[in-house]
Design a protein around this motif. Structure first.
Motif, mmCIF file in Angstrom:
data_model
loop_
_atom_site.group_PDB
_atom_site.id
_atom_site.type_symbol
_atom_site.label_atom_id
_atom_site.label_comp_id
_atom_site.label_asym_id
_atom_site.label_seq_id
_atom_site.Cartn_x
_atom_site.Cartn_y
_atom_site.Cartn_z
ATOM 1 N N GLU A 196 0.830 -1.188 0.077
ATOM 2 C CA GLU A 196 -0.011 0.081 0.078
ATOM 3 C C GLU A 196 0.952 1.274 0.028
ATOM 4 N N PHE A 197 1.338 1.596 -1.483
ATOM 5 C CA PHE A 197 2.232 2.773 -1.234
ATOM 6 C C PHE A 197 1.865 4.051 -1.416
ATOM 7 N N GLN A 198 0.481 4.234 -1.451
ATOM 8 C CA GLN A 198 0.274 5.826 -1.878
ATOM 9 C C GLN A 198 0.435 6.827 -0.931
ATOM 10 N N ALA A 199 0.218 6.665 0.387
ATOM 11 C CA ALA A 199 0.476 7.522 1.277
ATOM 12 C C ALA A 199 2.015 8.141 1.327
ATOM 13 N N LEU A 200 2.829 7.012 1.060
ATOM 14 C CA LEU A 200 4.244 7.064 1.046
ATOM 15 C C LEU A 200 4.846 8.086 -0.304
ATOM 16 N N LEU A 201 3.769 7.827 -1.182
ATOM 17 C CA LEU A 201 4.253 8.311 -2.426
ATOM 18 C C LEU A 201 3.988 9.867 -2.579
#
Ligand code: PHB
Length: 391
Positions: free
Chosen positions: A209-214
């Motif tokens: 789940e990469f979205q917040a980090l991106l």
């Protein structure tokens, strides 16, 4: 004692000796049991398959035997799950009585395997997992690696990115030994060469789940991003990075695990990426060309770094076995021959460090189409510092 009685006593003693001989001694002419502990499921499943393919290719090239002894496999799917690792490796050692363990991919699982190998004195050959501690404080005469240390592949990239004139970097990886160690090594190489790591981001293995980090990367606006992901996780990260519009804005770098064995699924999103690794496409040496042709013929796909590491694990075992004529009970001579080996690897020939880790060239590669094309040698004959290894 009369001569006749002496003769009978000798015969009886010899008979008793062979009756009570250890299984290892008796097994000399029998099969060698290889305990193959690799992932067959989960995010690293494809990596496990490539390792197994590579190992079996070398054995097949030797007629199914190493030093004259037939090879038998006992397989365990370790699921890249450290919580099951001790039970899994002990099944191989205690229940199946394997002669040698070959595995694995995941650093956390490999650390449990190294402990079990040390405790039991079983030979362990690691065909991937880079955990620095295994060839650091945990180093041992019966533990060998045919792959890399996490430090090696990432340190080289730190130097490369700084030399490209990048001043700031954000790192992003899975929070476990391999991710932590690669980030630390990148930071070491990058900061020594003039850069500064301004933020370290992570998520638990094997989450994707990469979205917040991106979003955080986008707002930090570093000159560069350094990342370690591999297998299915690397496919999703590279695709999400491009999908978030970051590929054009902030150059992405990583150890070559980011794009090895994954290009089919990353397609356009991976084009142009620069990575560092101890293997590359387009080396165009007779040794690599022969390996690639044989691998392609056997499995109908191109090999990747994991296949090479599996192949070389078998080569390393073969060199050791040859030196002791297949007698694995001669441990000192077996380990000495393995330690002194010069492995004629498809990646280029390499030797082992005092901690039994490959001393090898690290290539700079660039993704062009379906290939990680070699650009140059980023660091020649790079040895892991083996910090804490007392051997
Ligand atoms: C590791 O856990 O050491 C590891 C896993 C996958 C890679 C590289 C290193 O591709």
């Amino acid at each position: 004692m009369t001569t006749k009685r002496k003769f009978i006593a000798t015969i009886v003693a010899a008979g008793l000796a062979s009756a009570f001989a250890t299984p290892a001694a008796l097994a000399q002419s029998g099969k060698i049991k290889v305990g193959l502990m690799i992932p067959a499921t989960g995010t690293f499943a494809a990596l496990g398959t490539a390792i197994e393919n590579g190992f079996k290719l070398h054995v097949a090239e030797q007629g199914g035997r190493l030093a004259g002894r037939e090879i038998e496999y006992v397989k365990v799917d370790d699921e890249s799950d450290p919580s099951k690792a001790t039970d899994n490796v002990n099944k191989l050692i205690k229940r199946d009585n394997v002669d040698v363990i070959v595995g694995t991919v995941h650093s956390g699982v490999a650390m449990a395997m190294a402990k079990a190998a040390k405790d039991s004195g079983t030979l362990l050959i690691i065909p991937n997992a880079g955990a620095d501690t295994i060839t650091g404080p945990m180093c041992a005469p019966n533990i060998f690696r045919s792959s890399f240390s996490n430090w090696q592949s990432a340190y080289a990239m730190g130097e490369v990115v700084a030399k490209q004139g990048k001043k700031t970097a954000v790192t992003i990886t899975w929070k476990y030994a391999a991710g932590d160690e690669m980030v630390a090594a990148f930071k070491e190489g990058f900061e020594k060469t003039g850069g500064k790591v301004v933020k370290t981001l992570s998520l638990p293995f094997p989450n994707v789940e990469f979205q917040a980090l991106l979003t955080e990367i986008a707002s930090t606006k570093p000159d560069a991003v350094f990342t370690f992901f591999a297998g299915a996780g690397a496919v999703k990260f590279v695709n999400d990075y491009a999908g978030a519009g970051l590929k054009k804005a902030i150059p992405l770098y990583g150890p070559g695990f980011l794009t090895d064995g994954t290009l089919e699924a990353q397609g356009e999103n991976a084009q142009g990426l620069l990575t560092t690794l101890h293997y590359a496409d387009g080396l165009n040496t007779p040794r690599d060309n022969a390996f690639r042709a044989a691998y392609n013929k056997a499995y109908k796909i191109q090999p990747d770094v994991y296949a090479v590491q599996g192949y070389d694990a078998a080569q390393l075992l073969g060199i050791g076995l040859k030196a002791v004529n297949g007698d694995m009970s001669k441990k000192d001579a077996l380990y000495a021959a393995m330690k002194a080996a010069r492995i004629d690897s498809p990646r280029g020939a390499f030797t082992l460090s005092r901690a039994n880790n490959p001393v090898q060239d690290i290539y700079l590669r660039q993704v062009v189409g379906k290939e990680n094309k070699v650009q140059n040698v980023a660091v020649k004959a790079l040895a892991d510092p083996a910090r804490g290894c007392k051997m």
